[in-house]
Design a protein around this motif. Structure first.
Motif, PDB file in Angstrom:
ATOM      1  N   ASN A  87       0.799  -1.223   0.000  1.00 29.12           N
ATOM      2  CA  ASN A  87       0.000   0.000   0.000  1.00 29.12           C
ATOM      3  C   ASN A  87       0.833   1.275   0.000  1.00 29.12           C
ATOM      4  O   ASN A  87       0.399   2.324   0.499  1.00 29.12           O
ATOM      5  N   GLN A  88       2.050   1.194  -0.507  1.00 28.40           N
ATOM      6  CA  GLN A  88       2.903   2.374  -0.585  1.00 28.40           C
ATOM      7  C   GLN A  88       3.523   2.473  -1.975  1.00 28.40           C
ATOM      8  O   GLN A  88       3.677   1.473  -2.680  1.00 28.40           O
ATOM      9  N   SER A  89       3.856   3.688  -2.353  1.00 27.46           N
ATOM     10  CA  SER A  89       4.588   3.867  -3.605  1.00 27.46           C
ATOM     11  C   SER A  89       5.996   3.297  -3.453  1.00 27.46           C
ATOM     12  O   SER A  89       6.551   3.254  -2.334  1.00 27.46           O
ATOM     13  N   PRO A  90       6.590   2.829  -4.538  1.00 26.32           N
ATOM     14  CA  PRO A  90       7.962   2.303  -4.461  1.00 26.32           C
ATOM     15  C   PRO A  90       8.924   3.342  -3.882  1.00 26.32           C
ATOM     16  O   PRO A  90       8.832   4.541  -4.183  1.00 26.32           O
ATOM     17  N   ILE A  91       9.823   2.886  -3.048  1.00 26.04           N
ATOM     18  CA  ILE A  91      10.792   3.769  -2.387  1.00 26.04           C
ATOM     19  C   ILE A  91      12.161   3.561  -3.028  1.00 26.04           C
ATOM     20  O   ILE A  91      12.687   2.445  -3.046  1.00 26.04           O
ATOM     21  N   LEU A  92      12.740   4.621  -3.573  1.00 28.98           N
ATOM     22  CA  LEU A  92      14.049   4.541  -4.199  1.00 28.98           C
ATOM     23  C   LEU A  92      15.112   4.278  -3.127  1.00 28.98           C
ATOM     24  O   LEU A  92      15.222   5.024  -2.149  1.00 28.98           O
ATOM     25  N   THR A  93      15.892   3.208  -3.316  1.00 23.19           N
ATOM     26  CA  THR A  93      16.931   2.852  -2.339  1.00 23.19           C
ATOM     27  C   THR A  93      18.346   3.058  -2.870  1.00 23.19           C
ATOM     28  O   THR A  93      19.300   2.978  -2.099  1.00 23.19           O
ATOM     29  N   GLY A  94      18.499   3.289  -4.149  1.00 22.96           N
ATOM     30  CA  GLY A  94      19.838   3.469  -4.691  1.00 22.96           C
ATOM     31  C   GLY A  94      19.880   3.108  -6.161  1.00 22.96           C
ATOM     32  O   GLY A  94      18.841   3.008  -6.827  1.00 22.96           O
ATOM     33  N   TYR A  95      21.099   2.878  -6.646  1.00 21.89           N
ATOM     34  CA  TYR A  95      21.298   2.584  -8.064  1.00 21.89           C
ATOM     35  C   TYR A  95      22.302   1.448  -8.229  1.00 21.89           C
ATOM     36  O   TYR A  95      23.220   1.286  -7.421  1.00 21.89           O
ATOM     37  N   GLN A  96      22.092   0.677  -9.281  1.00 25.89           N
ATOM     38  CA  GLN A  96      23.039  -0.372  -9.666  1.00 25.89           C
ATOM     39  C   GLN A  96      23.621  -0.038 -11.031  1.00 25.89           C
ATOM     40  O   GLN A  96      22.873   0.266 -11.975  1.00 25.89           O
ATOM     41  N   ALA A  97      24.938  -0.101 -11.141  1.00 29.38           N
ATOM     42  CA  ALA A  97      25.627   0.102 -12.412  1.00 29.38           C
ATOM     43  C   ALA A  97      26.294  -1.201 -12.817  1.00 29.38           C
ATOM     44  O   ALA A  97      26.865  -1.907 -11.981  1.00 29.38           O
ATOM     45  N   ARG A  98      26.197  -1.522 -14.090  1.00 33.56           N
ATOM     46  CA  ARG A  98      26.798  -2.765 -14.604  1.00 33.56           C
ATOM     47  C   ARG A  98      27.564  -2.448 -15.882  1.00 33.56           C
ATOM     48  O   ARG A  98      27.081  -1.736 -16.748  1.00 33.56           O
ATOM     49  N   ASN A  99      28.762  -3.000 -15.978  1.00 35.73           N
ATOM     50  CA  ASN A  99      29.592  -2.867 -17.178  1.00 35.73           C
ATOM     51  C   ASN A  99      30.164  -4.238 -17.493  1.00 35.73           C
ATOM     52  O   ASN A  99      30.738  -4.884 -16.606  1.00 35.73           O
ATOM     53  N   SER A 100      29.981  -4.689 -18.730  1.00 34.31           N
ATOM     54  CA  SER A 100      30.449  -6.024 -19.125  1.00 34.31           C
ATOM     55  C   SER A 100      31.350  -5.925 -20.342  1.00 34.31           C
ATOM     56  O   SER A 100      31.118  -5.112 -21.237  1.00 34.31           O
TER      57      SER A 100
END
Length: 221
Positions: A87-100
Motif C-alpha cells: 500500500n505504498q509507492s515504491p521507495i528509491l533505495t539506490g542505483y546499480q551500475a553494470r559494465n560487461s
C-alpha cells in the motif's frame, strides 16, 4: 538419416535422402565475459565506483597479455533500485551500475589464469570460458563432404534394393551446422577468495553438417 522414394508413370522415380556427418576438432580460441556490478546511493556514485573497478579489470587483463583489440565492451547499464511495501509507492533505495566486456585469446592454457585475474581485479560477474574455432570453415567443409558421401552411398543402396540405379542429383540443400561450444560456467564474487586459478579443460568441439539431396533414379540396363 531420412529418405523418401516417389515414382509415377508420368515422372521419373525420385529418392530424397537427408544425411548428416560430424567431425571433431580441438578448439584454438577461447572467449569469456567479465562484468562489474556496483551499487550506491546515487547514480553518480554507482557509475564512479563501477568505472574504477572496471578500469582495474582492464588493466589487469592487459598485464596478463590480453591485447586491446581482443577486448570489447558488450553492455553498460544503470538502473534504479526500489523497495516495495504494501500500500505504498515504491521507495528509491539506490542505483546499480553494470559494465560487461568480452575477451578472446588464442592461448587456451590461460583460461583459468584470466578468470582468476579478472575476479581478483574486481570483476564480480564472470561467464565462460567458451572454447571455439577461430576459423571453422575447413572442418565444416570436411563434414559437408562426408554428409554428401553418406547420402550418395545410401541412395545407391536403396536404388539397388528397388531394382533401379542413381541417374543424377536433382537438388541439394544444406541444413544448419555449427560447432557445439563447451560448457560456459558462471562465476561470481565467491571466486575472488579462491587461492588458485580454477582448472579448465578445452576438450574437443563437434562440428556437424546436414544435407538433403534428391536423386533421380532410372531402371537397370
Amino acid at each position: 538419416m531420412r529418405f523418401m522414394l516417389h515414382r509415377s508413370a508420368a515422372m521419373p522415380a525420385m529418392l530424397t535422402i537427408t544425411a548428416s556427418a560430424d567431425v571433431a576438432r580441438a578448439p584454438d580460441q577461447l572467449r569469456m565475459t567479465a562484468g562489474v556490478l556496483t551499487a550506491a546511493a546515487t547514480a553518480a556514485e554507482a557509475m564512479a565506483a563501477n568505472a574504477t573497478r572496471m578500469n582495474a579489470v582492464l588493466a589487469a587483463l592487459k598485464a596478463a597479455g590480453v591485447a586491446d583489440r581482443d577486448v570489447q565492451t558488450t553492455g553498460l547499464s544503470l538502473n534504479p533500485q526500489y523497495r516495495y511495501e504494501p500500500n505504498q509507492s515504491p521507495i528509491l533505495t539506490g542505483y546499480q551500475a553494470r559494465n560487461s566486456i568480452s575477451l578472446r585469446t588464442l592461448k587456451l592454457a590461460d583460461a583459468g589464469k584470466l578468470i582468476d585475474v579478472a575476479i581478483k581485479a574486481g570483476a564480480n560477474e564472470v561467464q565462460g570460458p567458451e572454447f571455439t574455432l577461430a576459423n571453422p570453415d575447413a572442418a565444416l567443409d570436411e563434414a559437408r563432404t562426408a554428409a554428401v558421401a553418406k547420402a550418395r552411398a545410401r541412395a545407391e543402396l536403396y536404388a539397388k534394393a528397388a531394382g533401379l540405379k542413381v541417374k543424377r542429383i536433382a537438388s541439394i540443400s544444406e541444413g544448419a551446422g555449427a560447432p557445439e561450444p563447451g560448457p560456459r560456467p558462471m562465476m561470481r564474487m565467491a571466486m575472488a577468495e579462491a587461492g588458485a586459478p580454477p582448472p579448465v579443460q578445452p576438450g574437443e568441439l563437434s562440428l556437424s553438417a546436414q544435407v538433403t539431396i534428391s536423386f533421380e533414379l532410372e531402371g537397370q540396363p
